[in-house]
Design an enzyme around this catalytic site. Structure first.
Site, PDB file in Angstrom:
ATOM      1  CB  SER A  16      -8.055   4.024   3.107  1.00 17.41           C
ATOM      2  OG  SER A  16      -7.627   3.594   4.145  1.00 17.41           O
TER       3      SER A  16
ATOM      4  CB  SER B 228      -8.799   1.459   6.332  1.00 12.07           C
ATOM      5  OG  SER B 228      -9.453   2.370   5.957  1.00 12.07           O
TER       6      SER B 228
ATOM      7  CE  LYS C  46      -4.134   2.039   2.530  1.00 10.43           C
ATOM      8  NZ  LYS C  46      -4.320   2.175   3.971  1.00 10.43           N
TER       9      LYS C  46
END
Lengths: 485, 483
Positions: free
Chosen positions: A155, A179, A76
């Site tokens: 997210s 997330s 990420k």
């Protein structure tokens, strides 16, 4: 090969059926060919990945390979990667190349894994749909049949979408209010948010420091266990990391579940949940009963206060954490500042997107003189009550099970105009962050052709039990093997 | 109208740790800009603070030295404000749970009285970097070498009532933190910085007036001047019927001027909240003991020991004990000089005068305590007269020689103390001065006799080429004259 799990790929590499160079090439080609549909990557590090794959093959030839040696994966874009752009999904850091590795990044490097790039995300991890990224929204590989584009959740939407689309077998992720779990659920993959402090936060760009936790995403529970083996552990560079021994999370995957005490929090099976969603979750729980689990209803009495407390504490911490983005030392700086104040104002006005600014404003307000007691202090008190709810619940049960999100993946743009509706996406996941306990999202069926997740919540540092429960479920179900389209 | 002056101090003390409070960067002064700033000090994304244990130990040592309660659960807070030398956009400091709780320091005043000054608390925090406004045309440079240097901020109660007391307290504190070894004490490098809160109230009133804060005074002289200046300023305003504005002021010592920096209305809302990157630090008994074990002898205890061990008076003992360096120098001098009082006189007299005249510190003095002690020993055993000793001191100070005995030998400064030889000289001189002898013997006033005695000393010293021991000469003279 791209349909195989990390565990399977590791075996293929070990047997010599395929090299890391070949495997890395295959995934890079898939990203090149397919990712324009999803936008799941912000940066693809092709040259570096090929060099790392070659080094991994050499290491294997020298007889020094571990499980992860030569296995492709992605980070990420919130984890700092030495020499590789780390944007956090923001214009503010679009040009930022860190001169250091996050501890998580360094751990994967040391394990010999091959990072193919950095995945898209909501800006500064603030969002539940991956629509707040400066680099554009991510499209969910699921639910595109009638021309609609659905969100992957957020997210960590880029990591989840890339795994679901088989562009990558595994990816790191972070979870501040859901997330990891919500995008895992919406993309039909498996994700784990560990106990707060289990994984170092050093080099993981902060959103809300007391809630942020790095975690894992892959198709199977076993792969999540393999990832956590690399990520977990105390870090001298993060004084909030937990100084506790790290078990081999794969060692207990095959323990039988007979006698496992499962609690269903009644507050999580409420009106907010559609009957179809509830049915899928209850079906999954039935599978556990078949495996020998004992199921009972429990209560988390302060569950309804979680969203309110979270949306004071998280923005309050974020308002301070994001102050360092001032245009002075790195990152975006506005053109031709007239003076210091102008530089601050325009740098931050231009460098941050709308959702980030909204949360900075909310947090600044909550900490202001005259409001601090009513908001921040009160929220902290609620947080302690929520923690106590979980501590009490785990006196009677081993794990809690619930839905992950109130509904499956929604259409892009559907909730962007109404932040509160968007915030309610995390209604079943947020209390876990406030309490700091670990939780997983496991694929548990489909509603309207879209994947949904079962949330399994564990006691502090009980990740091995969660992974065991998820793995056993995946031995008797095949939801996690389904392919989009 | 008569006014009471009320003064409280806030003192920033840089702790002499090798590395910063939350990173491994060096704290050494004077390096090239930004060469001692790590990713943590630059507040790079994702970096985290890791507390420096030694900074906590030093703070606890300070707490023990000022008789304070030690905060067993020490919590860090974020103080939010934007400024380029504050890289995180907040300062990590302590608000509600400081490491050092209430304590006190006793100060000695010029009139011999003693005053107790209460410490409200002292907290740990990080220093900011520096803005360099001069070096860049139309721009400001930022040097983050200092950012993250550990500080304790010491806050007193408003117990001080004039500049003299404030300066006495400041000096005492300087001596204390230097003696503890927790601060290098170098005020020219900003190792100690004083903020002075001043208010005036009608004499005897119980209600405090509105205060102002004068920030960043880094010498005792400026502090004294700034207080005098601010007291005058406030008195003028009040006596003209005006009101004091609560504000922060800056004092320019070179011009003896001050100006407002910001008023209360312009003050930041710092939005303090507990730093979520740092867990509360628990200070247990073992840690406090580890700090206690490091406590050196403090000035107060040393002064008492000097009185006891060396038979010094209160005044000399205090002058010699306040500064750890001077105290150690004195003890060396006394050890090698055999006579402690004589050693004290030389350390506080010739040695201190020479240091002040040449702006030297004990550490940088060209003469050691051992060397001065060797000289004192020769004075004590009458080898050299006090006037001869000054010549020896000069030679040692200028580096011409390193041992008093060598100078005495080389310059022929050895006193003649052979009483037979001296007696012969006295006989010869008296024989040449019969009138004066008769005069002396007829005089009945002992005071006048004593004065007349001096008249014989000149010729005697001449006869002995300056090497006769004056004390012995006097003894022999008295014996002969008084028959």
């Amino acid at each position: 090969m791209h349909n195989k799990s990390v565990a399977e790929l590791a075996r293929e590499l070990e047997s010599g059926k395929i090299s890391s160079v070949e495997l890395t090439r295959e995934f890079l080609d898939r990203i090149k060919a397919e990712d324009s549909q999803y936008n799941s990557f912000i940066t693809v590090t092709e040259d570096q990945a090929m060099a790392d794959a070659k080094a991994a093959d050499e290491q294997r030839a020298a007889g020094k390979a571990g499980v992860w040696t030569g296995v492709p994966f992605a980070h990420k874009d919130i984890f700092c990667t030495n020499g590789i752009a780390t944007t956090c999904g923001s214009r503010m850091l679009a040009n930022f190349v860190p001169p250091y590795d996050a501890t998580v990044t360094a751990n994967f490097r040391a394990a010999g894994a091959v990072c193919l790039g950095k995945t898209n995300m909501d800006e500064f991890a603030m969002g539940s749909s991956n629509e707040s990224s400066y680099f554009g929204p991510v499209t969910n590989p699921w639910g595109r049949s009638n021309g609609e584009k659905r969100v992957p959740g957020g997210s960590s939407g880029g990591s989840a979408a890339a795994i679901a689309a088989r562009l990558i077998p595994a990816a790191t992720a972070t979870d501040t209010g859901g997330s990891i779990r919500q995008p895992a659920a919406l993309c039909g993959i498996t994700g784990l948010k560990p106990t707060y402090g289990r994984v170092s936060r050093f080099g993981m760009i902060a959103f809300a420091s007391s809630l942020d936790q790095g975690g894992t995403m892959a198709r199977t529970a076993e792969d999540n266990a393999l990832m956590l083996n690399v990520m977990a552990g105390v870090d001298p560079q993060d004084s909030t990391s937990a100084d506790r021994s790290v078990p081999d999370y794969t060692a207990t995957l095959n323990e039988p579940l007979k006698g496992l005490r499962v609690g269903l929090p009644k507050e999580y099976f409420s009106d907010q949940l559609s009957p179809a969603m509830e049915q899928q979750v209850r079906n999954a729980v039935k599978e556990y009963e078949k495996l020998g689990a004992i199921v009972k209803e429990v209560s988390l009495p302060h569950a309804n206060l979680a969203i309110a407390a979270y949306y004071v504490i998280a923005p309050a911490e974020a308002s301070a954490n994001l102050s360092r983005f001032d245009g002075v030392r790195y990152g975006y700086r506005c053109e031709n500042p007239q003076d210091l104040n102008d530089m601050y104002t325009r740098t931050r006005a231009e460098g941050f997107g709308g959702e980030v600014k909204r949360r900075i404003l909310v947090g600044t307000y909550a900490l202001s003189a005259g409001y601090f007691d009513a908001y921040y202090l009160k929220a902290q008190k609620v947080r302690r009550l929520i923690q106590q709810d979980f501590i009490n619940a785990f006196k009677d049960v081993d794990v809690l099970m619930s839905p992950v999100s109130p509904s499956p993946a929604f259409v892009q743009g559907e909730k962007t105009s109404d932040p509160v509706t968007m915030y309610l996406e995390d209604i079943f996941t947020i209390a876990v962050n406030l309490a700091g306990v670990p939780a997983m999202s496991v694929p548990a069926g489909f509603v309207d052709g879209l994947p949904i997740g079962l949330q399994i919540i564990g006691n502090y540092f009980d990740e091995a039990r969660l992974l065991n429960a998820a793995h056993q479920f995946q031995q008797v179900t095949d939801w996690h093997q389904k392919l989009p389209q | 109208m008569q006014w009471d002056i009320v003064i409280g101090l806030e003192i920033h003390v840089q702790l002499a740790t090798k590395t910063k409070i939350f990173s491994g960067s060096s704290t050494a002064f004077g390096a090239e800009p930004n060469t001692q700033a790590s990713a943590v000090d630059l507040a790079m994304p994702g970096t985290l603070p890791v507390p420096n244990e030694q900074a906590f130990r030093y703070a606890v040592m300070f707490g023990l030295a000022v008789n304070a309660d030690i905060g067993r659960r020490s919590v860090f807070d974020r103080k939010n404000y934007f400024y380029p030398d504050s890289p995180k956009g907040y300062q990590t400091t302590q608000l509600d749970h400081p490491i050092v709780g209430p304590g006190f320091v006793d100060i000695d005043l010029a009139d011999g009285s003693r005053k107790r000054v209460r410490i409200h608390h002292a907290h740990l925090e990080e220093d900011a970097g520096k803005s360099l406004h001069e070096d860049f045309e139309g721009m400001t440079g930022i040097d983050l070498n200092r950012a993250g240097t550990p500080l304790i901020e010491i806050v007193t109660e408003p117990d001080l009532n004039n500049a003299e007391e404030a300066v006495a307290f400041a000096k005492k504190l300087h001596s204390l933190v230097s003696s503890l070894g927790i601060c290098d004490g170098d005020m020219s490098q900003g190792s100690l910085r004083f903020d002075v809160n001043i208010s005036l109230k009608p004499k005897g009133s119980d209600t405090l007036g509105t205060r102002t804060e004068t920030k960043n005074l880094n010498s005792f002289r400026f502090m004294e001047q700034a207080i005098a200046h601010e007291v005058d300023r406030q008195m003028d305003i009040l006596e003209d019927g005006g009101r004091i504005v609560q504000e922060t002021r800056l004092y320019n010592g070179d011009r003896d001027e001050s100006r407002s920096m910001r008023s209360k209305e312009e003050a930041n809302d710092y939005r303090y909240f507990p730093c979520p990157d740092l867990l509360p630090v628990v200070i247990d008994d073992a840690f406090i003991q580890s700090a206690r074990d490091l406590l050196p002898e403090l000035p107060e205890a040393r002064k008492e020991r000097f009185k006891e061990q060396y038979g010094l008076n209160e005044y000399d003992a205090r002058l010699l004990s306040d500064d750890a360096g001077l105290a150690a120098f004195f003890e060396e001098t006394a050890k090698h000089g055999k006579d402690a009082k004589l050693a004290a006189n030389w350390v506080l007299g010739e040695f201190t005068a020479r240091m002040n005249a040449e702006d030297k510190t004990v550490a940088r003095a060209p003469i050691t305590g051992v060397q001065l002690g060797q000289l004192v020993a020769r004075i004590a055993d009458n080898t050299v007269s006090s006037s001869g000793a000054k010549k020896v001191f000069d030679a040692l100070w200028s580096g011409k020689s390193t041992h008093a005995d060598d100078v005495i030998e080389a310059q022929g400064l050895k006193q003649v103390s052979d009483s037979g030889a001296l007696e012969q000289m006295v006989d010869e001189v008296l024989a040449e001065m019969p009138d004066q002898v008769a005069q002396y013997q007829q005089e009945t006033d002992p005071k006048k006799q004593k004065k007349m005695l001096g008249g014989f000393m000149g010729p005697l010293m001449k006869a002995s080429k300056g090497q006769g021991n004056p004390k012995l000469f006097t003894e022999i003279l008295l014996k002969k004259l008084n028959g």
